[in-house]
Design an enzyme around this catalytic site. Structure first.
Site, PDB file in Angstrom:
ATOM      1  N   GLY A 187     -27.714  86.861 -78.431  1.00 19.96           N
ATOM      2  CA  GLY A 187     -28.033  87.469 -77.120  1.00 19.96           C
ATOM      3  C   GLY A 187     -27.356  88.811 -76.890  1.00 19.96           C
ATOM      4  O   GLY A 187     -27.205  89.232 -75.745  1.00 19.96           O
TER       5      GLY A 187
ATOM      6  N   ASP B 295     -30.843 102.810 -75.880  1.00 18.46           N
ATOM      7  CA  ASP B 295     -30.066 102.042 -74.910  1.00 18.46           C
ATOM      8  C   ASP B 295     -28.737 102.743 -74.618  1.00 18.46           C
ATOM      9  O   ASP B 295     -28.315 102.851 -73.456  1.00 18.46           O
ATOM     10  CB  ASP B 295     -29.824 100.640 -75.474  1.00 18.46           C
ATOM     11  CG  ASP B 295     -29.341  99.694 -74.415  1.00 18.46           C
ATOM     12  OD1 ASP B 295     -30.037  99.548 -73.405  1.00 18.46           O
ATOM     13  OD2 ASP B 295     -28.233  99.133 -74.583  1.00 18.46           O
TER      14      ASP B 295
ATOM     15  N   GLU C 292     -23.575  97.738 -61.846  1.00 17.81           N
ATOM     16  CA  GLU C 292     -22.385  97.759 -62.702  1.00 17.81           C
ATOM     17  C   GLU C 292     -22.700  97.362 -64.135  1.00 17.81           C
ATOM     18  O   GLU C 292     -22.173  97.943 -65.090  1.00 17.81           O
ATOM     19  CB  GLU C 292     -21.311  96.838 -62.099  1.00 17.81           C
ATOM     20  CG  GLU C 292     -20.004  96.771 -62.854  1.00 17.81           C
ATOM     21  CD  GLU C 292     -19.320  98.114 -63.015  1.00 17.81           C
ATOM     22  OE1 GLU C 292     -19.511  98.722 -64.071  1.00 17.81           O
ATOM     23  OE2 GLU C 292     -18.605  98.554 -62.092  1.00 17.81           O
TER      24      GLU C 292
ATOM     25  N   LYS D 128     -31.502  98.790 -66.896  1.00 12.24           N
ATOM     26  CA  LYS D 128     -31.064 100.201 -66.860  1.00 12.24           C
ATOM     27  C   LYS D 128     -32.193 101.170 -66.566  1.00 12.24           C
ATOM     28  O   LYS D 128     -31.944 102.362 -66.386  1.00 12.24           O
ATOM     29  CB  LYS D 128     -30.490 100.575 -68.234  1.00 12.24           C
ATOM     30  CG  LYS D 128     -29.225  99.858 -68.590  1.00 12.24           C
ATOM     31  CD  LYS D 128     -28.785 100.255 -69.965  1.00 12.24           C
ATOM     32  CE  LYS D 128     -28.956  99.223 -71.025  1.00 12.24           C
ATOM     33  NZ  LYS D 128     -28.781  97.859 -70.898  1.00 12.24           N
TER      34      LYS D 128
ATOM     35  N   LYS E  30     -27.229 104.571 -71.187  1.00  9.59           N
ATOM     36  CA  LYS E  30     -25.928 104.231 -70.594  1.00  9.59           C
ATOM     37  C   LYS E  30     -25.094 105.474 -70.339  1.00  9.59           C
ATOM     38  O   LYS E  30     -24.520 105.645 -69.253  1.00  9.59           O
ATOM     39  CB  LYS E  30     -25.156 103.269 -71.505  1.00  9.59           C
ATOM     40  CG  LYS E  30     -25.756 101.869 -71.526  1.00  9.59           C
ATOM     41  CD  LYS E  30     -25.024 100.997 -72.515  1.00  9.59           C
ATOM     42  CE  LYS E  30     -25.630  99.612 -72.570  1.00  9.59           C
ATOM     43  NZ  LYS E  30     -25.115  98.818 -73.664  1.00  9.59           N
TER      44      LYS E  30
ATOM     45  N   GLY F  65     -23.329  90.321 -74.079  1.00 11.91           N
ATOM     46  CA  GLY F  65     -23.272  88.864 -74.047  1.00 11.91           C
ATOM     47  C   GLY F  65     -23.702  88.367 -72.682  1.00 11.91           C
ATOM     48  O   GLY F  65     -23.432  89.012 -71.668  1.00 11.91           O
TER      49      GLY F  65
END
Ligand code: ADP
Ligand code: ASP
Ligand code: MG
Length: 815
Positions: free
Chosen positions: A664, A678, A606, A579, A682, A797
């Site tokens: 993960g 984070d 995406e 990102k 987004k 994931g």
């Protein structure tokens, strides 16, 4: 009678010559044969080099002569029984001595005339034909040797002498009228002037020798035996998917060979065309393969384009200026100059304005041509009526060829748009009135990409090949490769997309394979790879210059995101789950988007929001269709959702965060998730994709982490701090329970303002029942006013993130 010609690789060594002898033996059972042979592979090049060295007073020519001598003696020794060898070996040595004497002459004089060069080059065929004739006589006595120089007469244009057919045809016919041998073996390439001096027919000219004899004798067939299964749809050494062409017309074969299909020397067709003698191209190493049959009227296979070829080492010369317009005779003068300098013009275009004329010639002729043209137009140049000639070097001509092209519309459009999509710059275009050939001049470095992409478009049922350069093979990367591997067959057969991983890199190692890395055992190959150097990774991707190249960033690394610009500028698409770039300074985000447009290289991300969920694509479609986003409400952190969904009286905050890492769901550095950064990144990306300009600092971050946790320097200290501050988290949970609500980390955007932070979500809210690691986004837009557009599903994931990256790659495949 059939005339058979065996090329350099067919007679490269004793082992190959044995195959040739076998083919000749079998064919001789049915037909009378004339067998023309080339020099042993590379020998003509070696002779050329030796002559050049000698003329430059470089003693190095002696080593080359020694190499040539050894090659021939070794071949002879392997073909002839020891008892018969001695006189033959002496003969070969005598020939070599003669060669060395000539080269000594060049060395002493420091000079090499075209005439001497031809004599020196003739030794390759003289030696090969002698050895092969001797070897065949071991099998059958019914074979004779004839020196082609006694049959083929030329003018004095050494290095590419012009054949005198009137005399040569008679000599050939007279000779074969008297010689009744079943097999006649002759050297190709070499001939003789009318006054008895050795000349040559041009590089690759053994094909021509065979055609001259076939034409003179009205042979039943001319067979060119070489190292490939015929004339291919494109040069098989460059285009792996190329296929042999079963049938092709003389005209098409001529166009393809003129435009670089080296398998047939272009002048070869003329002598046989006149007599309508079919040419069959066959493979010495696979004699059972059908080969290519060249005839007057080749049956059509329905396709418009029969083949694609190219010539490299081309220069474009442009002569332009107002003095050219409407002045008759400018082009005549230009071509006269070139003809006087014996410069072969391969390509011509002239715009109808007559303002400029552009010609394509070989690089090696460029300087000479430039000087001669500038001299011829000296007066006009001085008067500023014409500009001095412009020379651009290191270009290449590619050509689509097909008799049937004239019956199809839109082929040139398809050709140029295919090249354009791959950012192949077209410098000039020509299409003959016969419409049998459309050619374009492009940069030499693009040739492989251009040929492959055109071949794919015109011959491979529209299969598109995607070439991936993957960086980052952690949890997500590993899954991504696994998915590509398992879907490869489906993609190829159903979607007609052939995905190849050309490069793989982690932070320590990198590997490259131009033909695609085997995905079965990539880990062990990567372990053995070279040291990973990002600049080198970019340089290699650029150098390979493969069509539809895609850089796939599966890291969370800032320095990797700084590489995108370089890739996009090379027209290499970028697909990323990282990102950092899209949430960096707005100017940088915008710059990457505009580079993507400018260089026709998709930039897709995406997975930056909601892993594999189609969130960004949905926003893009809303905006493209004219909708306007007013408000976004979202839970965008799969990891925070997992954490708050599992954090309860029985599971401490620390343990749940640890578990999220193990599964993960968190970033490698969990603080990035827990601090809210984070999520801020987004929502920023969604806001930007919705068409608003915003910086990360503009987003209010209502962090729930105690300051001390935030200040920790590494993961270990961070986890310790979570234990230290356990009560802080327990209090949050208690408060939520008291309010009969759930803790959710929510991102929102409304009225131009954005924030992220922990909220107590009441029972009746759509976020309340968000399970596990799910994400949810609500878009309120012009069209979705009361009921928002809602996207919900697993938002973290490895497998879903990998599938989101996969989807971006396939999107590029479908463009
Ligand atoms: P020979 O030594 O037998 O005369 P050449 O090297 O002159 O062989 O010609 C054969 C080579 O031509 C092939 O190995 C191939 O690399 C090259 N080639 C270029 N274009 C084509 C094409 N369209 N079809 C077949 N071969 C081609
Ligand atoms: N030996 C010559 C060359 O290499 C001619 C030929 O092979 O056709 O050009
Ligand atoms: Mg050849």
């Amino acid at each position: 009678m059939k005339v058979l010609k065996f090329g350099g690789t067919s007679v490269a060594n004793a082992q190959n010559i044995k195959l040739v002898l076998e083919i000749v033996k079998q064919k001789a059972e049915k037909d009378k044969l004339v067998v023309v042979v080339s020099a042993l592979s590379k020998v003509t090049d070696l002779l050329h080099l030796a002559a050049a060295k000698a003329a430059e007073n470089d003693e190095g020519f002696r080593d080359i002569v020694a190499e040539i001598e050894k090659k021939h003696l070794d071949t002879l020794k392997e073909l002839i029984p020891v008892s018969e060898q001695s006189s033959l070996l002496s003969h070969v040595k005598r020939i070599i001595n003669h060669l060395e004497t000539l080269l000594d002459g060049c060395f002493l004089l420091g000079e090499l005339s075209p005439r001497t060069a031809d004599t020196i080059l003739s030794f390759g065929e003289l030696l090969s034909s002698y050895i092969i004739a001797q070897a065949y006589q071991q099998i059958s006595k019914d074979a004779v040797y004839k020196d082609s120089r006694e049959l083929i007469k030329t003018n004095n244009d050494f290095s590419k002498a012009v054949v005198n057919f009137e005399i040569s045809d008679v000599l050939i016919q007279e000779y074969f009228a008297e010689n009744q041998s079943r097999i006649t073996i002759l050297p190709g390439f070499i001939a003789q002037t009318l006054d008895g001096i050795t000349s040559t027919l041009g590089r690759g000219g053994s094909d021509y020798t065979a055609a001259i004899i076939a034409g003179a004798m009205n042979a039943e067939q001319l067979e060119i035996w070489t190292d490939v299964n015929g004339m291919f749809t494109a040069n098989p050494k460059i285009v792996k998917q190329a296929q042999p062409i079963a049938n092709i017309s003389y005209q098409e074969a001529m166009e393809l060979s003129h435009f670089g299909a080296k398998v047939l020397y272009p002048p070869t067709i003329q002598p046989v065309l006149r007599k309508n003698i079919p040419i069959l191209i066959k493979n010495t190493f696979e004699p059972k393969a059908d080969g290519t049959l060249i005839t007057n009227q080749a049956p059509s296979n329905g396709a418009a384009v029969r083949g694609i070829s190219h010539i490299d080492h081309i220069s474009l010369l442009t002569l332009e200026g107002p003095g050219m317009i409407g002045v008759s005779g400018s082009s005549k003068r230009l071509f006269e100059v070139l003809s006087h300098e014996k410069i072969n013009v391969i390509f011509i275009t002239q715009a109808s304005s007559e303002h400029s004329i552009c010609i394509g010639i070989l690089n090696s002729d460029a300087e000479n041509a430039e000087e001669a043209i500038n001299k011829a137009f000296e007066v006009e140049i001085l008067q500023n009526k014409i500009d001095p000639c412009i020379v651009e070097k290191d270009l290449c001509i590619i050509a689509l060829v097909g008799e049937n092209m004239k019956n199809h519309q839109g082929l040139s459009g398809r050709m140029f748009s295919t090249l354009g999509k791959n950012n192949v710059n077209i410098r000039a275009i020509a299409q003959g009135a016969s419409e049998r050939n459309i050619s374009a001049v492009i940069n030499e470095r693009d040739v492989k990409k251009a040929l492959n992409t055109l071949h794919e478009n015109f011959f491979e049922e529209n299969t598109k090949q995607l070439n991936l350069f993957v960086m980052g093979v952690g949890n997500v990367g590993e899954k991504f490769i696994e998915q590509i591997h398992s879907q490869k067959k489906f993609l190829k057969e159903v979607l007609k997309i052939n995905v190849r991983v050309i490069a793989l890199s982690n932070s320590r190692k990198m590997i490259f394979d131009e033909d695609g890395i085997s995905l079965k055992d990539w880990q062990s190959t990567l372990d053995k790879g070279e040291a990973a150097i990002p600049t080198e990774f970019i340089a290699r991707a650029k150098e390979l210059n493969l069509r539809n190249s895609i850089f796939v960033d599966i890291t969370a690394n800032a320095s990797v995101s700084e590489m995108y610009e370089k890739f996009l500028k090379e027209s290499i698409a970028v697909v990323t789950c990282n990102k950092i770039a899209c949430s960096s300074a707005y100017d940088n985000y915008k710059k990457l988007k505009s580079l993507s447009r400018q260089y026709n290289a998709p930039f897709l991300f995406e997975t930056n929001v909601g892993a594999g969920l189609p969130i960004i694509d949905t926003v893009k479609n809303l905006i493209a269709s004219g909708d306007k986003v007013h408000k976004i409400q979202a839970v965008l952190s799969g990891s925070l959702n997992f954490i708050f969904n599992n954090f309860d009286e029985n599971n401490s905050f620390h343990d749940v965060v640890k578990e999220a890492g193990v599964q993960g769901f968190t970033e490698p550095d969990p603080k990035i998730d827990l601090s809210g950064i984070d999520v801020a990144r987004k929502i920023l990306i969604l806001i930007r994709e919705s068409g608003y300009q915003m910086e990360i600092e503009d987003i209010e971050n209502l962090s729930f982490l105690p300051g001390e946790c935030m200040k920790t320097a590494n993961n270990e200290d961070f986890f310790k701090s979570l234990i230290t501050h356990a009560s802080h988290f327990e209090n949050l949970l208690k408060e939520a329970n008291e309010k009969e609500s759930r803790l959710k980390f929510v991102a929102q955007f409304e009225n131009g303002k954005a924030s992220v932070g922990l909220q107590f979500i009441p029972k009746d809210h759509p976020f309340y029942n968000l399970e596990g690691k799910d994400n949810i986004v609500l878009f309120y837009t012009d069209r979705y006013v009361d009921q928002p557009l809602l996207i919900k599903g697993a938002g973290a994931g490895a497998a879903v993130t990998a599938s989101g990256i996969f989807a971006d790659v396939i999107r590029i495949g479908n463009i």
